[in-house]
Design a protein around this motif. Structure first.
Motif, mmCIF file in Angstrom:
data_model
loop_
_atom_site.group_PDB
_atom_site.id
_atom_site.type_symbol
_atom_site.label_atom_id
_atom_site.label_comp_id
_atom_site.label_asym_id
_atom_site.label_seq_id
_atom_site.Cartn_x
_atom_site.Cartn_y
_atom_site.Cartn_z
ATOM 1 N N HIS A 210 8.707 -5.554 0.265
ATOM 2 C CA HIS A 210 8.654 -4.060 -0.341
ATOM 3 C C HIS A 210 7.543 -3.509 -0.249
ATOM 4 N N GLY A 211 7.440 -2.036 -0.702
ATOM 5 C CA GLY A 211 6.420 -1.407 -0.765
ATOM 6 C C GLY A 211 5.665 -1.422 -1.999
ATOM 7 N N SER A 212 4.953 -0.444 -2.275
ATOM 8 C CA SER A 212 4.139 -0.303 -3.511
ATOM 9 C C SER A 212 4.690 0.001 -4.691
ATOM 10 N N ALA A 213 6.020 0.478 -4.504
ATOM 11 C CA ALA A 213 6.798 0.862 -5.712
ATOM 12 C C ALA A 213 6.267 1.596 -6.783
ATOM 13 N N GLY B 5 1.508 5.771 -1.755
ATOM 14 C CA GLY B 5 1.839 6.335 -2.714
ATOM 15 C C GLY B 5 1.661 7.852 -2.232
ATOM 16 N N GLU C 21 -0.649 3.869 5.182
ATOM 17 C CA GLU C 21 0.523 3.199 6.270
ATOM 18 C C GLU C 21 -0.430 2.935 7.540
ATOM 19 N N ASN D 30 9.227 -7.116 -10.048
ATOM 20 C CA ASN D 30 9.325 -8.455 -9.788
ATOM 21 C C ASN D 30 8.329 -9.036 -9.056
ATOM 22 N N ILE E 161 0.780 -1.131 0.047
ATOM 23 C CA ILE E 161 0.020 0.045 0.102
ATOM 24 C C ILE E 161 0.972 1.248 -0.035
ATOM 25 N N ASP F 243 6.877 4.001 -8.568
ATOM 26 C CA ASP F 243 7.965 4.687 -9.460
ATOM 27 C C ASP F 243 7.761 3.613 -10.806
#
Ligand code: NAD
Length: 358
Positions: A276-279, A77, A90, A289, A75, A281
């Protein structure tokens, strides 16, 4: 035929893309291993705020509690970064973990031989790394009171009670009993009172596991040792913030944050999610991945549903895809035979998992 109820929370950014691939792989092993999975999708994070004005709607909590496990994407952004704290994605996630009582976060960090060159560290330092970070997840400075801020000051409080330390220490020692029987407890007992209590209680719990060797390490030293000689670690037992930081550091041993799964357990229903987070970018480009999420689905089968053989098949399929040279963009510079999209990688792993004769 057993049919499991899984709550699916895709979340924001790359969340939907990676969860779709994990579902593809789960469906492949469910059909070959003779069990069923019934998914119910619910919202959390920025998307839930957009739809309901709340990053954690009650329906999400209720559905999760009524499920056998939760498979979670990520989640957050920029779009939601300036909302009041309690409305931010968050905050929804922290509240969700607390509601479910998942106090133990298990984060394995292993190095695939095929990706030995993907790490920024030398191959001889990382070959054979196999460690488990056991992180306390619903206490410590992320939850302690008092907290707040005014114009010129911000404050948070790191609190641990004996019982909170006791229960997470048991998880770490039990995990060590199934591994190399070594626990390294991470703290800052030279400075923090809370860490002195942490250390005392971990020593108490250790008495119940005489076969396990216990050592202690200050967190600053641990950050250094993880890079200097990561193979020295088997189970690293940490509080919430120390584990958050060290497990991201550990992820780089494997070469990409897109490879590492996690399991959050401790109560009736566990939550399985990539670290990992919501990336944002790379969201929507089909280049994320999906392996960390597929691997989290494997942890779900192993720890929550006791479908060990199906979990082994997924793990073997991930290793096979990598050894055959399939790479998503984040790891494409390392011995790639073929660079694939998120969905191609999911399909390759699903096919291998379905064919696996374990
Ligand atoms: P991030 O983990 O989302 O991204 C860090 C870097 O790693 C980015 O360059 C990203 O492109 C890359 N990356 C992450 N996952 C990848 C994958 N599967 N494949 C390829 N590359 C990948 O961390 P961030 O940028 O600090 O945070 C972005 C948002 O995610 C923020 O809103 C943050 O609060 C949130 N977040 C959510 C969670 C969670 O949902 N559990 C965890 C951490 C951060």
């Amino acid at each position: 035929m057993a049919t499991y109820k899984i709550a699916l929370i895709k979340g924001d950014g790359i969340g939907p893309e990676i969860i779709d691939e994990a579902v593809k792989v789960l469906d492949a092993v469910a059909s070959t291993n003779g069990f069923g999975i019934k998914y119910k999708e619910v919202l959390m994070g920025g998307i839930a705020y957009d739809v309901f004005g709340d990053p954690l709607p009650q329906e999400t909590i209720t559905t999760a509690m009524e499920s056998d496990a939760v498979l979670f994407g990520a989640i957050g952004g920029e779009k939601w970064d300036n909302l009041p704290r309690e409305k931010r994605p968050e905050s929804g996630l922290l509240r969700f973990r607390k509601e479910l009582g998942v106090f133990a976060n298990l984060r394995p960090a292993t190095v695939f031989d095929e990706l030995i060159n993907a790490s920024s560290l030398k191959p001889e330092i990382i070959k054979g790394v196999d460690l488990m970070v056991v992180r306390e997840l619903i206490g410590g400075i992320y939850f302690g009171e008092p907290k707040g801020r005014d114009e010129n000051k911000g404050w948070n409080t790191m609190v641990y009670t004996r019982s909170e330390v006791n229960r997470i220490a048991h998880v770490a020692f039990k995990s060590a009993m199934e591994r190399d029987k070594r626990v390294c407890s991470i703290d800052k007992a030279n400075v923090l009172d809370v860490s002195q209590l942490w250390r005392e209680e971990v020593e108490e719990v250790a008495k119940e596991y005489p076969e396990v060797q216990l050592t202690h390490m200050y967190v600053d030293n641990a950050a250094m040792q993880l890079i200097r000689d990561p193979k020295q670690f088997d189970v690293m037992l940490t509080g919430n913030i120390f584990g958050d930081i060290l497990s991201d550091e550990a992820s780089m041993l494997s070469g990409s944050i897109g490879l590492l799964p996690s399991a959050s357990v401790g109560n009736k229903v566990g939550v399985f999610e990539p670290i990992h987070g919501s990336a944002p970018d790379i969201a929507g480009q089909g280049i994320a991945n999906p392996i960390a999420t597929i691997s989290s689905a494997s942890m779900m089968l192993r720890y929550a549903l006791n479908e060990i053989e199906a979990a082994d098949k997924i793990d073997a399929a991930i290793a096979k895809a990598l050894s055959e040279g399939y790479r998503t963009k984040d790891i494409s510079m390392y011995d790639a035979k073929e660079v694939c999209s998120t969905s191609e990688m999911g399909s390759i792993i699903a096919n291998y998992a379905a064919q696996c004769k374990h």
